[in-house]
Design a protein around this motif. Structure first.
Motif, PDB file in Angstrom:
ATOM      1  N   PRO A 200      -4.270   2.224   7.492  1.00  0.00           N
ATOM      2  CA  PRO A 200      -5.473   1.601   6.921  1.00  0.00           C
ATOM      3  C   PRO A 200      -6.525   2.608   6.464  1.00  0.00           C
ATOM      4  O   PRO A 200      -7.522   2.222   5.844  1.00  0.00           O
ATOM      5  CB  PRO A 200      -6.002   0.759   8.081  1.00  0.00           C
ATOM      6  CG  PRO A 200      -5.566   1.485   9.303  1.00  0.00           C
ATOM      7  CD  PRO A 200      -4.218   2.059   8.962  1.00  0.00           C
ATOM      8  N   LYS A 201      -6.296   3.891   6.734  1.00  0.00           N
ATOM      9  CA  LYS A 201      -7.315   4.901   6.451  1.00  0.00           C
ATOM     10  C   LYS A 201      -7.009   5.788   5.252  1.00  0.00           C
ATOM     11  O   LYS A 201      -7.872   6.548   4.818  1.00  0.00           O
ATOM     12  CB  LYS A 201      -7.522   5.790   7.692  1.00  0.00           C
ATOM     13  CG  LYS A 201      -8.135   5.055   8.866  1.00  0.00           C
ATOM     14  CD  LYS A 201      -9.493   4.495   8.501  1.00  0.00           C
ATOM     15  CE  LYS A 201     -10.136   3.750   9.645  1.00  0.00           C
ATOM     16  NZ  LYS A 201     -11.438   3.165   9.261  1.00  0.00           N
ATOM     17  N   VAL A 202      -5.798   5.711   4.722  1.00  0.00           N
ATOM     18  CA  VAL A 202      -5.469   6.551   3.560  1.00  0.00           C
ATOM     19  C   VAL A 202      -4.361   5.878   2.758  1.00  0.00           C
ATOM     20  O   VAL A 202      -3.391   5.377   3.314  1.00  0.00           O
ATOM     21  CB  VAL A 202      -5.047   7.981   3.999  1.00  0.00           C
ATOM     22  CG1 VAL A 202      -3.904   7.942   4.993  1.00  0.00           C
ATOM     23  CG2 VAL A 202      -4.688   8.831   2.793  1.00  0.00           C
ATOM     24  N   ASN A 203      -4.536   5.859   1.443  1.00  0.00           N
ATOM     25  CA  ASN A 203      -3.493   5.339   0.564  1.00  0.00           C
ATOM     26  C   ASN A 203      -2.947   6.476  -0.298  1.00  0.00           C
ATOM     27  O   ASN A 203      -3.438   7.610  -0.261  1.00  0.00           O
ATOM     28  CB  ASN A 203      -4.026   4.186  -0.298  1.00  0.00           C
ATOM     29  CG  ASN A 203      -5.243   4.586  -1.122  1.00  0.00           C
ATOM     30  OD1 ASN A 203      -5.306   5.687  -1.677  1.00  0.00           O
ATOM     31  ND2 ASN A 203      -6.227   3.703  -1.216  1.00  0.00           N
ATOM     32  N   GLU A 204      -1.937   6.179  -1.086  1.00  0.00           N
ATOM     33  CA  GLU A 204      -1.291   7.238  -1.859  1.00  0.00           C
ATOM     34  C   GLU A 204      -2.223   7.927  -2.861  1.00  0.00           C
ATOM     35  O   GLU A 204      -2.203   9.162  -2.967  1.00  0.00           O
ATOM     36  CB  GLU A 204      -0.043   6.692  -2.562  1.00  0.00           C
ATOM     37  CG  GLU A 204       1.115   6.444  -1.603  1.00  0.00           C
ATOM     38  CD  GLU A 204       2.434   6.244  -2.328  1.00  0.00           C
ATOM     39  OE1 GLU A 204       2.535   6.610  -3.512  1.00  0.00           O
ATOM     40  OE2 GLU A 204       3.370   5.719  -1.694  1.00  0.00           O
ATOM     41  N   PRO A 205      -3.047   7.192  -3.630  1.00  0.00           N
ATOM     42  CA  PRO A 205      -3.957   7.893  -4.547  1.00  0.00           C
ATOM     43  C   PRO A 205      -4.917   8.843  -3.822  1.00  0.00           C
ATOM     44  O   PRO A 205      -5.199   9.944  -4.320  1.00  0.00           O
ATOM     45  CB  PRO A 205      -4.712   6.751  -5.241  1.00  0.00           C
ATOM     46  CG  PRO A 205      -3.771   5.594  -5.181  1.00  0.00           C
ATOM     47  CD  PRO A 205      -3.083   5.721  -3.858  1.00  0.00           C
ATOM     48  N   GLU A 206      -5.435   8.416  -2.654  1.00  0.00           N
ATOM     49  CA  GLU A 206      -6.331   9.289  -1.891  1.00  0.00           C
ATOM     50  C   GLU A 206      -5.592  10.508  -1.366  1.00  0.00           C
ATOM     51  O   GLU A 206      -6.123  11.625  -1.364  1.00  0.00           O
ATOM     52  CB  GLU A 206      -6.948   8.509  -0.731  1.00  0.00           C
ATOM     53  CG  GLU A 206      -7.921   7.425  -1.163  1.00  0.00           C
ATOM     54  CD  GLU A 206      -8.336   6.526  -0.015  1.00  0.00           C
ATOM     55  OE1 GLU A 206      -9.484   6.026  -0.032  1.00  0.00           O
ATOM     56  OE2 GLU A 206      -7.519   6.315   0.914  1.00  0.00           O
TER      57      GLU A 206
END
Length: 253
Positions: A200-206
């Protein structure tokens, strides 16, 4: 390196190989200790594995917390900057990824860069992610811990244990949430980023923004799982680290 006493307080050996190719140094997540990597470290047969013990927890609980990620990195880099009997690799999880990045930057400045940096479960250093978690009340803070996983339900219900683990966790959250690297702060070593698909704290774009923080090779791999994906899928991350290191050592023996 620093004094023997300083080194022993900060750096803990978790695994020793008979004929190690490389030394892996692990940087823990917010609130975490060197022992949080104990099980993970057992997956490396050809590496010496050490982990950093931050001040303010466990046997260092009476020492003051540091004020910034940069301050932590200064002290760690000073301790390991001349530790060059083996090639060094850094891996950090969550807040530890930021510390590892800043330590890498300092080691490069000393002329003794690591072979590679592995960053897990964290947005890129240039993306400040301040959700004000470190300012939340106890109940809201515990809800955050439950969301991320990594702490059993029983621990979250034990007031005596919470009195011990919450202060370093809140202090570390403050460091991570108030940190943001300048776009000009780059490293030149390969950076390999690993995240959990359900984190919940990081996605692929980030996570992909890490590529702007290195002039070297960049890879991004997504695993099944959440913020602490490698506690359940550690074998895949271990294999990825070993594979990347073998490739690097083949090019730079």
């Amino acid at each position: 390196m620093g004094t023997t006493d300083d080194f022993g307080r900060w750096i803990r050996k978790l695994n020793t190989a008979d004929a190690p190719k490389t030394r892996l140094i692990l940087l823990p997540h917010a609130g975490g200790s060197a022992n949080s990597y104990f099980q993970f470290a057992r997956g490396f047969a050809e590496l010496d594995v050490h982990a950093v013990q931050y001040p303010g927890r466990q046997d260092r609980r009476h020492e003051p917390f540091r004020d910034t990620i940069e301050e932590l990195a200064d002290e760690i880099a000073e301790l390991i900057g001349d530790w060059n009997d083996l090639p060094v690799v850094l891996m950090g999880n969550s807040m530890g990824a930021l510390v590892a990045f800043e330590v890498t930057h300092r080691l490069e400045a000393k002329g003794n860069p690591p072979l590679a940096l592995f960053a897990c479960g964290r947005v890129a250093p240039t993306l400040r992610k301040d959700e004000g978690t470190h300012l939340k009340g106890k109940d809201a803070f515990l809800q955050e811990m439950a969301l991320l996983g990594g702490m059993g339900h029983q621990l979250l219900q034990d007031e005596e244990i919470l009195d011990i683990i919450l202060p370093p966790m809140r202090a570390d959250y403050r460091l991570a949430e108030t940190y943001c690297a300048s776009p000009a702060t780059q490293v030149s070593v390969p950076v390999h980023v690993h995240i959990g698909r359900a984190d919940p704290k990081v996605n692929e774009p980030e996570a992909a923004e890490w590529k702007r923080s290195t002039t070297g090779e960049f890879t991004l791999e997504t695993h099944e799982g959440g913020h602490f994906f490698f506690t359940d899928n550690g074998a895949r991350l271990t294999a990825a680290i070993n594979g990347a290191l073998n490739e690097t050592l083949a090019v730079n023996p």
